[in-house]
Design a protein around this motif. Sequence first.
Motif, PDB file in Angstrom:
ATOM      1  N   SER A 117       0.737  -1.204   0.014  1.00  0.00           N
ATOM      2  CA  SER A 117      -0.089  -0.048  -0.079  1.00  0.00           C
ATOM      3  C   SER A 117       0.963   1.227  -0.023  1.00  0.00           C
ATOM      4  N   SER A 118       1.906   1.184   0.747  1.00  0.00           N
ATOM      5  CA  SER A 118       2.926   2.145   0.627  1.00  0.00           C
ATOM      6  C   SER A 118       3.445   2.607  -0.583  1.00  0.00           C
ATOM      7  N   GLN A 119       3.484   1.542  -1.744  1.00  0.00           N
ATOM      8  CA  GLN A 119       4.038   1.664  -2.800  1.00  0.00           C
ATOM      9  C   GLN A 119       2.860   2.087  -3.982  1.00  0.00           C
ATOM     10  N   GLY A 120       1.641   2.370  -3.381  1.00  0.00           N
ATOM     11  CA  GLY A 120       0.720   2.733  -4.290  1.00  0.00           C
ATOM     12  C   GLY A 120      -0.304   1.716  -4.649  1.00  0.00           C
ATOM     13  N   TYR A 121      -0.193   0.462  -4.251  1.00  0.00           N
ATOM     14  CA  TYR A 121      -0.931  -0.548  -4.639  1.00  0.00           C
ATOM     15  C   TYR A 121      -2.420  -0.258  -3.960  1.00  0.00           C
ATOM     16  N   GLU A 122      -3.351  -0.895  -4.588  1.00  0.00           N
ATOM     17  CA  GLU A 122      -4.763  -0.937  -3.948  1.00  0.00           C
ATOM     18  C   GLU A 122      -4.577  -2.418  -3.325  1.00  0.00           C
ATOM     19  N   ILE A 123      -5.212  -2.595  -2.048  1.00  0.00           N
ATOM     20  CA  ILE A 123      -5.132  -4.057  -1.662  1.00  0.00           C
ATOM     21  C   ILE A 123      -6.440  -4.623  -1.633  1.00  0.00           C
ATOM     22  N   ILE A 124      -6.541  -5.767  -1.984  1.00  0.00           N
ATOM     23  CA  ILE A 124      -7.709  -6.613  -2.080  1.00  0.00           C
ATOM     24  C   ILE A 124      -7.748  -7.505  -0.760  1.00  0.00           C
ATOM     25  N   VAL A 125      -8.604  -7.684   0.061  1.00  0.00           N
ATOM     26  CA  VAL A 125      -8.416  -8.547   1.218  1.00  0.00           C
ATOM     27  C   VAL A 125      -9.756  -9.669   0.988  1.00  0.00           C
ATOM     28  N   PRO A 132     -11.905 -10.374  13.402  1.00  0.00           N
ATOM     29  CA  PRO A 132     -10.992  -9.552  14.059  1.00  0.00           C
ATOM     30  C   PRO A 132      -9.560  -9.690  13.212  1.00  0.00           C
ATOM     31  N   GLU A 133      -9.311 -10.592  12.666  1.00  0.00           N
ATOM     32  CA  GLU A 133      -8.186 -10.893  11.850  1.00  0.00           C
ATOM     33  C   GLU A 133      -7.955  -9.777  10.609  1.00  0.00           C
ATOM     34  N   ILE A 134      -9.302  -9.667   9.909  1.00  0.00           N
ATOM     35  CA  ILE A 134      -9.231  -8.639   8.826  1.00  0.00           C
ATOM     36  C   ILE A 134      -9.350  -7.446   9.437  1.00  0.00           C
ATOM     37  N   ILE A 135      -9.890  -7.055  10.467  1.00  0.00           N
ATOM     38  CA  ILE A 135      -9.971  -5.713  11.133  1.00  0.00           C
ATOM     39  C   ILE A 135      -8.481  -5.111  11.342  1.00  0.00           C
ATOM     40  N   GLY A 136      -7.992  -5.978  12.074  1.00  0.00           N
ATOM     41  CA  GLY A 136      -6.379  -5.943  12.081  1.00  0.00           C
ATOM     42  C   GLY A 136      -5.647  -5.685  10.896  1.00  0.00           C
ATOM     43  N   ILE A 137      -5.667  -6.607   9.824  1.00  0.00           N
ATOM     44  CA  ILE A 137      -5.091  -6.421   8.377  1.00  0.00           C
ATOM     45  C   ILE A 137      -5.239  -5.140   8.136  1.00  0.00           C
ATOM     46  N   VAL A 138      -6.409  -4.633   7.903  1.00  0.00           N
ATOM     47  CA  VAL A 138      -6.914  -3.323   7.046  1.00  0.00           C
ATOM     48  C   VAL A 138      -6.357  -2.375   7.914  1.00  0.00           C
ATOM     49  N   GLY A 139      -6.336  -2.478   9.190  1.00  0.00           N
ATOM     50  CA  GLY A 139      -5.425  -1.392   9.904  1.00  0.00           C
ATOM     51  C   GLY A 139      -3.870  -1.245   9.539  1.00  0.00           C
ATOM     52  N   TRP A 140      -3.324  -1.943   8.759  1.00  0.00           N
ATOM     53  CA  TRP A 140      -1.993  -1.778   8.404  1.00  0.00           C
ATOM     54  C   TRP A 140      -1.816  -1.429   6.945  1.00  0.00           C
ATOM     55  N   ILE A 141      -3.068  -1.062   6.275  1.00  0.00           N
ATOM     56  CA  ILE A 141      -3.048  -0.684   4.857  1.00  0.00           C
ATOM     57  C   ILE A 141      -3.089   0.985   4.841  1.00  0.00           C
ATOM     58  N   ASP A 142      -1.974   1.547   4.257  1.00  0.00           N
ATOM     59  CA  ASP A 142      -1.896   2.911   4.149  1.00  0.00           C
ATOM     60  C   ASP A 142      -2.473   3.236   2.723  1.00  0.00           C
ATOM     61  N   GLY A 143      -3.667   3.235   2.507  1.00  0.00           N
ATOM     62  CA  GLY A 143      -4.403   3.732   1.081  1.00  0.00           C
ATOM     63  C   GLY A 143      -5.661   3.183   1.034  1.00  0.00           C
ATOM     64  N   LYS A 144      -5.905   2.923  -0.156  1.00  0.00           N
ATOM     65  CA  LYS A 144      -7.225   2.189  -0.559  1.00  0.00           C
ATOM     66  C   LYS A 144      -7.253   0.655  -0.535  1.00  0.00           C
ATOM     67  N   TYR A 145      -8.477   0.061  -0.272  1.00  0.00           N
ATOM     68  CA  TYR A 145      -8.289  -1.279   0.219  1.00  0.00           C
ATOM     69  C   TYR A 145     -10.089  -1.771  -0.051  1.00  0.00           C
ATOM     70  N   HIS A 146      -9.969  -2.968  -0.464  1.00  0.00           N
ATOM     71  CA  HIS A 146     -11.342  -3.484  -0.683  1.00  0.00           C
ATOM     72  C   HIS A 146     -11.348  -5.010  -0.031  1.00  0.00           C
ATOM     73  N   ILE A 147     -12.626  -5.303   0.471  1.00  0.00           N
ATOM     74  CA  ILE A 147     -12.756  -6.616   1.130  1.00  0.00           C
ATOM     75  C   ILE A 147     -13.774  -7.416   0.392  1.00  0.00           C
ATOM     76  N   ALA A 148     -13.389  -8.682  -0.001  1.00  0.00           N
ATOM     77  CA  ALA A 148     -14.355  -9.334  -0.688  1.00  0.00           C
ATOM     78  C   ALA A 148     -14.278 -11.038   0.040  1.00  0.00           C
TER      79      ALA A 148
END
Length: 293
Positions: A117-125, A132-148
């Motif tokens: 995410s710090s390199q400009g990638y959008e994250i797909i989780v 709680p694991e997913i809530i924790g993971i998205v809390g390390w993303i610096d930018g845009k993300y999607h959860i599917a």
Amino acid sequence: MEIIKAEHMGFCFGVKNAVDCAIKSLDEFGKIYSYGEIIHNKDVVEFLADKGLQVIDDKDAASFSEDSIGKIDAKVLIRSHGVSKKIIDFLEDHNLEYINATCPKVKSIHKIVSKYSSQGYEIIVVGDKSHPEIIGIVGWIDGKYHIAENLEKLRQINIDKEKKYCLVCQTTFNYNILKEIVEFLEKNDYTNIVINNTICDATLKRQKSCYEVAGNCDIMLVIGGKNSSNTKKLYEMCKEKCEKTFLIENYKEIPYKYIDKNTRIGITAGASTPDWVIEEVIRNVRESEQNNE
Ligand code: SF4
């Protein structure tokens, strides 16, 4: 009666480590806080509560605030699911002592999403957005993300082939669903997505061995917490192979009416189910056979 146990079941090393950390700290300090329930298993939670473990509710924890500092008078245990960067920063900024029992496999997902995410990638989780694991993971993303949580939700993201994406997956996710998603992405030439299969080995082994047993028994008992995500997935997979599959929390829920001396009983257990709960179930099933002779 025949009892067939799955080759891999019960506590995984991440959960065992978190529970061992909790017991060791409770023996040493008499009281600790756990950030959310340490594992999704009622029996273990009650056992630890008796030893002095107090749970900080996830919802309170999500909004950790200046008000909560004064109330924290013991070490805080971070469970194997991990937490967001914000929470770690909060604890450190306020010099609150904590024991980080985040599973190393979850930590490595934090590192992946943080780096990409710090390199400009959008994250797909890929995973359950309320876990709680997913809530924790998205809390390390610096930018845009999607959860599917499945292929249908992934298709709704409208992935732009001109952009860069990085995909990670919940460690306890259903491998068959991830496979379906990866096949779809490959078939449709989404070469702009860096795919990381972050399903943990412990999960894969438990899913594979439960499948083998469920296809070879009359009834299948899946032992674990009803709020445990990985246990529910084992239940769903077993149900595909064995119509009479039951999710039970402990020996008190054994469905005796489906069991007699000729029954082949398959047993598996979620990654948050301790050995003593599994053994108690097996002992009670065997005793029921003896009592009926
Ligand atoms: S299932 Fe795997 S990733 Fe999750 S806590 Fe257990 S060992 Fe760690």
